[in-house]
Design a protein around this motif. Sequence first.
Motif, mmCIF file in Angstrom:
data_model
loop_
_atom_site.group_PDB
_atom_site.id
_atom_site.type_symbol
_atom_site.label_atom_id
_atom_site.label_comp_id
_atom_site.label_asym_id
_atom_site.label_seq_id
_atom_site.Cartn_x
_atom_site.Cartn_y
_atom_site.Cartn_z
ATOM 1 N N UNK A 38 61.874 -9.905 56.886
ATOM 2 C CA UNK A 38 61.025 -9.472 55.781
ATOM 3 C C UNK A 38 59.575 -9.786 56.074
ATOM 4 N N UNK A 39 58.683 -9.151 55.321
ATOM 5 C CA UNK A 39 57.247 -9.398 55.451
ATOM 6 C C UNK A 39 56.653 -9.587 54.056
ATOM 7 N N UNK A 40 55.933 -10.678 53.871
ATOM 8 C CA UNK A 40 55.196 -10.908 52.632
ATOM 9 C C UNK A 40 53.705 -10.773 52.925
ATOM 10 N N UNK A 41 53.060 -9.856 52.238
ATOM 11 C CA UNK A 41 51.619 -9.652 52.379
ATOM 12 C C UNK A 41 50.917 -10.621 51.428
ATOM 13 N N UNK A 42 50.411 -11.726 51.987
ATOM 14 C CA UNK A 42 49.763 -12.751 51.157
ATOM 15 C C UNK A 42 48.268 -12.530 51.018
ATOM 16 N N UNK A 43 47.770 -11.431 51.568
ATOM 17 C CA UNK A 43 46.345 -11.114 51.445
ATOM 18 C C UNK A 43 46.140 -10.380 50.119
ATOM 19 N N UNK A 44 45.846 -11.133 49.077
ATOM 20 C CA UNK A 44 45.737 -10.575 47.736
ATOM 21 C C UNK A 44 44.517 -9.646 47.603
ATOM 22 N N UNK A 45 43.422 -10.001 48.271
ATOM 23 C CA UNK A 45 42.201 -9.217 48.139
ATOM 24 C C UNK A 45 42.189 -7.973 49.029
ATOM 25 N N UNK A 77 62.576 -3.180 57.319
ATOM 26 C CA UNK A 77 62.057 -4.473 56.881
ATOM 27 C C UNK A 77 62.019 -4.551 55.361
ATOM 28 N N UNK A 78 62.238 -5.751 54.828
ATOM 29 C CA UNK A 78 61.996 -5.990 53.403
ATOM 30 C C UNK A 78 60.530 -6.401 53.255
ATOM 31 N N UNK A 79 59.794 -5.709 52.385
ATOM 32 C CA UNK A 79 58.348 -5.906 52.295
ATOM 33 C C UNK A 79 57.929 -6.107 50.848
ATOM 34 N N UNK A 80 57.015 -7.057 50.630
ATOM 35 C CA UNK A 80 56.417 -7.238 49.310
ATOM 36 C C UNK A 80 54.917 -7.436 49.465
ATOM 37 N N UNK A 81 54.159 -6.756 48.606
ATOM 38 C CA UNK A 81 52.704 -6.826 48.655
ATOM 39 C C UNK A 81 52.154 -6.570 47.262
ATOM 40 N N UNK A 82 50.999 -7.165 46.957
ATOM 41 C CA UNK A 82 50.332 -6.896 45.685
ATOM 42 C C UNK A 82 49.947 -5.429 45.585
ATOM 43 N N UNK A 83 49.840 -4.753 46.741
ATOM 44 C CA UNK A 83 49.487 -3.327 46.755
ATOM 45 C C UNK A 83 50.546 -2.477 46.061
ATOM 46 N N UNK A 84 51.789 -2.970 45.997
ATOM 47 C CA UNK A 84 52.853 -2.218 45.338
ATOM 48 C C UNK A 84 52.785 -2.333 43.816
ATOM 49 N N UNK A 85 51.909 -3.214 43.327
ATOM 50 C CA UNK A 85 51.841 -3.473 41.888
ATOM 51 C C UNK A 85 50.542 -2.993 41.249
ATOM 52 N N UNK A 87 46.994 0.002 41.575
ATOM 53 C CA UNK A 87 46.532 1.267 42.123
ATOM 54 C C UNK A 87 45.762 1.025 43.422
ATOM 55 N N UNK A 88 45.813 2.000 44.311
ATOM 56 C CA UNK A 88 45.171 1.868 45.618
ATOM 57 C C UNK A 88 43.679 1.552 45.537
ATOM 58 N N UNK A 89 43.008 2.143 44.577
ATOM 59 C CA UNK A 89 41.552 1.994 44.486
ATOM 60 C C UNK A 89 41.120 0.795 43.635
ATOM 61 N N UNK A 90 42.094 0.048 43.101
ATOM 62 C CA UNK A 90 41.766 -1.068 42.214
ATOM 63 C C UNK A 90 41.426 -2.324 43.001
ATOM 64 N N UNK A 91 40.177 -2.811 42.908
ATOM 65 C CA UNK A 91 39.824 -4.048 43.613
ATOM 66 C C UNK A 91 40.328 -5.275 42.843
ATOM 67 N N UNK A 92 40.685 -6.320 43.568
ATOM 68 C CA UNK A 92 41.141 -7.554 42.934
ATOM 69 C C UNK A 92 39.923 -8.467 42.745
ATOM 70 N N UNK A 93 39.210 -8.261 41.635
ATOM 71 C CA UNK A 93 38.006 -9.052 41.354
ATOM 72 C C UNK A 93 38.443 -10.320 40.626
ATOM 73 N N UNK A 94 39.034 -11.236 41.397
ATOM 74 C CA UNK A 94 39.628 -12.448 40.837
ATOM 75 C C UNK A 94 39.032 -13.682 41.492
ATOM 76 N N UNK A 95 38.969 -14.749 40.716
ATOM 77 C CA UNK A 95 38.640 -16.050 41.289
ATOM 78 C C UNK A 95 39.874 -16.612 41.998
ATOM 79 N N UNK A 96 39.641 -17.679 42.769
ATOM 80 C CA UNK A 96 40.709 -18.248 43.574
ATOM 81 C C UNK A 96 41.988 -18.583 42.828
ATOM 82 N N UNK A 97 41.919 -19.262 41.681
ATOM 83 C CA UNK A 97 43.150 -19.605 40.960
ATOM 84 C C UNK A 97 43.952 -18.388 40.521
ATOM 85 N N UNK A 98 43.268 -17.284 40.198
ATOM 86 C CA UNK A 98 43.980 -16.068 39.795
ATOM 87 C C UNK A 98 44.713 -15.462 40.988
#
Length: 269
Positions: A38-45, A77-85, A87-98
């Motif tokens: 499996x692959x976990x995409x931990x790159x949230x930004x 492969x089993x894959x999970x990413x924040x991109x699946x949750x 929209x493609x064009x939505x930026x993750x404008x979050x602080x570190x804890x988020x």
Amino acid sequence: MQNIKNIVAVASGKGGVGKSTTTVNLALAMAAEGYKVGVLDADIYGPSMGTMLGVPADTRPEPVGEQAMKPVIAHGLEVMSIAFLIDDSQPMVWRGPMASGALQQLLTQTQWSDLDYLFVDMPPGTGDIQLTLSQKVPVSGAVIVTTPQDIALLDARKGIEMFRKVDIEVLGIIENMSMHICSNCGHTEAIFGQGGGEELSQSYAAPLLAQLPLKLSIREAVDAGKPTLIADAEGAEALIYRDTARKVVSALAQQHSGSEIPNISISQD
């Protein structure tokens, strides 16, 4: 994540060194060796696993109950990413804890099957995401990706030191873009310098797992959603990735068998 035997973090001190490309090809190489991966995409930004594996932009994980979800299947492969949750064009404008909270949700709410290996594609740097992963997940080991360039090596050292501080073993180093190969004439040139990966390996007593060329076909393959292990499974680069996967297996096996062997003696009294 109790169904997962080995969790391997693939990290770099800085961006742009080919870490995600390495992660996806290592995962596919491990699957080609017969393991369940499996692959976990931990790159949230800046998530990229979905694109690299050719997952359609509107793909969403299958929900399980009220709070759990199944990983997406791509090229076996089993894959999970924040991109699946999002929209493609939505930026993750979050602080570190988020961002850390989002990673924890991906970790705790994904229902992985019985995996031999889970590769975690880490974001660049040594911040919140890295600390969250090291504190919340029993990481078996880390692979550091760098280029021969001095500035990349400087940041790679910080990545190694970070894993040492949180007691995660560095399984080895992969030097990306070690040599440029001209697609027309085959001429090779070390445009990012030479010997950086070897020097880093010697400084930290971590094996140099592989040296991969800067080659157009590797970039074209991931951009098309069919990484090198899919696009050219018998090519020279695919064979390097498969050899690297075997070295990772060997390093983890040595780690698991690292306990002291008892000395048994037989005597007649």
